[in-house]
Enzyme design. Structure first.
Site, PDB file in Angstrom:
ATOM      1  N   LYS A 174       1.266  -0.779   0.163  1.00  0.00           N
ATOM      2  CA  LYS A 174      -0.067  -0.271   0.184  1.00  0.00           C
ATOM      3  C   LYS A 174       0.807   1.567  -0.480  1.00  0.00           C
ATOM      4  O   LYS A 174       2.344   0.981   0.192  1.00  0.00           O
ATOM      5  CB  LYS A 174      -0.591   0.105   1.363  1.00  0.00           C
ATOM      6  N   TYR A 197      -3.934   3.869   6.140  1.00  0.00           N
ATOM      7  CA  TYR A 197      -4.890   3.532   7.614  1.00  0.00           C
ATOM      8  C   TYR A 197      -5.370   3.821   7.490  1.00  0.00           C
ATOM      9  O   TYR A 197      -6.616   2.664   7.823  1.00  0.00           O
ATOM     10  CB  TYR A 197      -3.450   2.914   8.760  1.00  0.00           C
TER      11      TYR A 197
HETATM   12  P1  NAD Z   1      12.893   1.787   1.882  1.00  0.00           P
HETATM   13  O1  NAD Z   1      12.294   3.420   1.453  1.00  0.00           O
HETATM   14  O2  NAD Z   1      13.021   1.675   3.218  1.00  0.00           O
HETATM   15  O3  NAD Z   1      12.447   0.967   0.300  1.00  0.00           O
HETATM   16  C1  NAD Z   1      12.239   1.247  -0.518  1.00  0.00           C
HETATM   17  C2  NAD Z   1      13.391   0.563  -1.216  1.00  0.00           C
HETATM   18  O4  NAD Z   1      13.477   0.414  -3.292  1.00  0.00           O
HETATM   19  C3  NAD Z   1      14.619   0.293  -1.288  1.00  0.00           C
HETATM   20  O5  NAD Z   1      15.058  -0.690  -0.944  1.00  0.00           O
HETATM   21  C4  NAD Z   1      15.606   1.333  -2.435  1.00  0.00           C
HETATM   22  O6  NAD Z   1      17.162   1.002  -2.723  1.00  0.00           O
HETATM   23  C5  NAD Z   1      14.351   0.568  -3.464  1.00  0.00           C
HETATM   24  N1  NAD Z   1      14.402   2.421  -4.249  1.00  0.00           N
HETATM   25  C6  NAD Z   1      14.485   1.422  -5.876  1.00  0.00           C
HETATM   26  N2  NAD Z   1      14.436   2.625  -6.848  1.00  0.00           N
HETATM   27  C7  NAD Z   1      13.932   3.384  -6.095  1.00  0.00           C
HETATM   28  C8  NAD Z   1      13.823   5.494  -6.016  1.00  0.00           C
HETATM   29  N3  NAD Z   1      14.203   5.560  -7.507  1.00  0.00           N
HETATM   30  N4  NAD Z   1      13.856   5.965  -4.568  1.00  0.00           N
HETATM   31  C9  NAD Z   1      13.778   5.592  -3.722  1.00  0.00           C
HETATM   32  N5  NAD Z   1      14.324   3.806  -3.197  1.00  0.00           N
HETATM   33  C10 NAD Z   1      13.941   2.923  -4.631  1.00  0.00           C
HETATM   34  O7  NAD Z   1      10.349   2.069   2.085  1.00  0.00           O
HETATM   35  P2  NAD Z   1       9.529   1.864   2.632  1.00  0.00           P
HETATM   36  O8  NAD Z   1       9.599   2.057   4.369  1.00  0.00           O
HETATM   37  O9  NAD Z   1      10.650   0.130   2.322  1.00  0.00           O
HETATM   38  O10 NAD Z   1       8.582   1.683   2.231  1.00  0.00           O
HETATM   39  C11 NAD Z   1       8.323   0.835   0.202  1.00  0.00           C
HETATM   40  C12 NAD Z   1       6.818   0.457   0.260  1.00  0.00           C
HETATM   41  O11 NAD Z   1       6.080  -0.226   1.524  1.00  0.00           O
HETATM   42  C13 NAD Z   1       6.006   1.606   0.193  1.00  0.00           C
HETATM   43  O12 NAD Z   1       4.976   1.594  -0.887  1.00  0.00           O
HETATM   44  C14 NAD Z   1       5.641   1.931   1.499  1.00  0.00           C
HETATM   45  O13 NAD Z   1       3.973   2.922   1.716  1.00  0.00           O
HETATM   46  C15 NAD Z   1       5.433   0.450   1.570  1.00  0.00           C
HETATM   47  N6  NAD Z   1       4.572   0.409   3.389  1.00  0.00           N
HETATM   48  C16 NAD Z   1       4.203  -0.464   3.817  1.00  0.00           C
HETATM   49  C17 NAD Z   1       4.226  -0.584   5.322  1.00  0.00           C
HETATM   50  C18 NAD Z   1       3.204  -1.875   5.938  1.00  0.00           C
HETATM   51  O14 NAD Z   1       3.356  -2.008   6.874  1.00  0.00           O
HETATM   52  N7  NAD Z   1       2.293  -2.391   5.255  1.00  0.00           N
HETATM   53  C19 NAD Z   1       4.730  -0.480   5.999  1.00  0.00           C
HETATM   54  C20 NAD Z   1       6.282   0.667   5.161  1.00  0.00           C
HETATM   55  C21 NAD Z   1       6.434   0.691   4.440  1.00  0.00           C
END
Ligand code: NAD
Length: 367
Positions: free
Chosen positions: A133, A217
């Site tokens: 999401k 959420y």
């Molecule tokens: P994050 O920044 O920790 O991870 C993002 C990943 O994408 C990294 O590995 C990064 O290297 C990669 N990436 C590839 N291309 C990129 C670019 N152009 N710019 C930046 N990063 C790039 O983020 P996250 O917190 O893991 O969030 C990722 C997704 O998961 C989002 O859509 C977020 O809304 C969702 N999320 C969901 C939950 C949940 O509880 N379900 C919790 C956190 C995040």
């Protein structure tokens, strides 16, 4: 409502959950022992949590990785999850997933604006999709993702983990069974999460501010509990930080919605406010408040309230079962038994439609 009636309603709710859960599977001896192979796409913070959860799921395993850093993250997570080097891909080689029979599905954990492209590419490679999401950064993108998965005849599920949480499911059944009388309003919020990654403040990657990341959420919970779509949406955005860090997304947002039944919903989220995360529900004869409601990890969902004269206070178990394990198990079960996920692409689309209406009302349209 007395305690006996509350106990009866709880038993009913749990029984319903059991019936629905078992109804989602069909007997299939051929797939009984098979594990769905999943490639994680984007190895950031949530992918790490998800991959760890998959190792506890009875019917799934991590069989592929997609990362911009194959020599570091690829090697590290490959060793941890036993993924061979020829199943570690980059964004450039992503489409070669098509030729890897060990990978049935992908888990997309990329910045929000990349969800659409990688969902469509995965579908075109014949892989099922579990996408984080928010589903995408516009309803138009959501529709393209749904169409692509339908055309390719692959599953599309959105990672709304609270739908797979036993406490949330029990309370939803209680509310819907009338334990609080006629529901009048919901309030919800998600605060206290300071922004960590720069992409979340870049509109071209995040699509919007804290509403898409956190406010989704309580909004999704209200839509799920009511089974209604908001008819009227209002919103106000504010950014007190004048440093320029929030030049393209809002820092804080408050919103109100009205559902066709007359139920009111209000919520808020922020990247700057200290605070908790909660969902409150007011009915004519009772009320409930979950707090914390939306965080994950070593937390207990706690709830307080009354149903008539009965006390509704309680708490969920810590990580038992973990929301991510339940979510991954459900997704794999849908793949194995060709059943429809409980949170399909249409659920993500409905959230985006509401979010677009809230942002439009706030004068801060997205996409
Ligand atoms: P994050 O920044 O920790 O991870 C993002 C990943 O994408 C990294 O590995 C990064 O290297 C990669 N990436 C590839 N291309 C990129 C670019 N152009 N710019 C930046 N990063 C790039 O983020 P996250 O917190 O893991 O969030 C990722 C997704 O998961 C989002 O859509 C977020 O809304 C969702 N999320 C969901 C939950 C949940 O509880 N379900 C919790 C956190 C995040």
């Amino acid at each position: 409502m007395d305690r006996r009636r509350f106990a009866q309603l709880s038993a009913l709710a749990l029984a319903n959950m059991h019936v629905r859960a078992s109804g989602q599977s069909s007997d299939s001896s051929t797939s009984a022992n098979r594990r769905v192979g999943i490639a994680a796409v984007g190895l950031g913070s949530i992918a790490e949590v998800f991959m760890h959860a998959v190792s506890s799921a009875p019917n799934a395993q991590i069989t592929g990785l997609v990362t911009g850093h194959p020599a570091t993250k690829g090697v590290k997570f490959g060793a941890l999850y036993n993924v061979p080097g020829n199943s570690i891909y980059t964004y450039e080689t992503f489409d070669r997933l098509r030729d890897n029979p060990a990978i049935d599905a992908v888990y997309i954990a990329l910045p929000n604006s990349m969800h659409c492209e990688y969902t469509i590419r995965a579908a075109e490679a014949g892989k099922h999709v579990l996408c984080e999401k928010p589903m995408a950064i516009s309803s138009a993108e959501c529709r393209r993702m749904i169409d692509a998965c339908r055309r390719a005849n692959v599953k599309l599920m959105i990672g709304y983990r609270i739908h797979y949480d036993a406490t949330f499911r029990k309370l939803r059944e209680l509310v819907r069974a009338g334990a609080l009388g006629e529901i009048q309003s919901y309030q919800g919020g998600f605060y206290g999460m300071r922004n960590k990654q720069q992409w979340r403040l870049d509109r071209s990657l995040a699509g919007g501010g804290s509403l898409l990341d956190l406010g989704i959420y309580p909004l999704n919970a209200m839509r799920w509990f009511t089974s209604e779509e908001p008819e009227f949406c209002r919103g106000l955005v504010a950014t007190r930080d004048k440093s320029g860090a929030f030049a393209s997304v809002e820092q804080s947002i408050d919103w109100m919605v009205k559902f066709p039944s007359g139920i009111l919903g209000s919520g808020g989220s922020s990247y700057a406010q200290s605070g908790t995360n909660f969902l409150a529900i007011n009915g004519t004869t009772g009320h409930l408040r979950l707090e914390p409601a939306f965080v994950y990890g070593d937390v207990i969902l706690k709830y307080t309230g009354t149903a008539g004269d009965a006390d509704l206070s309680g708490a969920g178990p810590v990580n038992d079962p973990d929301q991510f394990v339940s979510e991954a198990t459900h997704f794999a079960d849908c793949v194995l038994h060709n059943s429809q996920p409980s949170t399909p692409g249409e659920e993500g689309l409905a959230d985006l439609l509401a979010i677009e209406a809230i942002y439009a009302a706030a004068g801060s349209p997205i996409a």
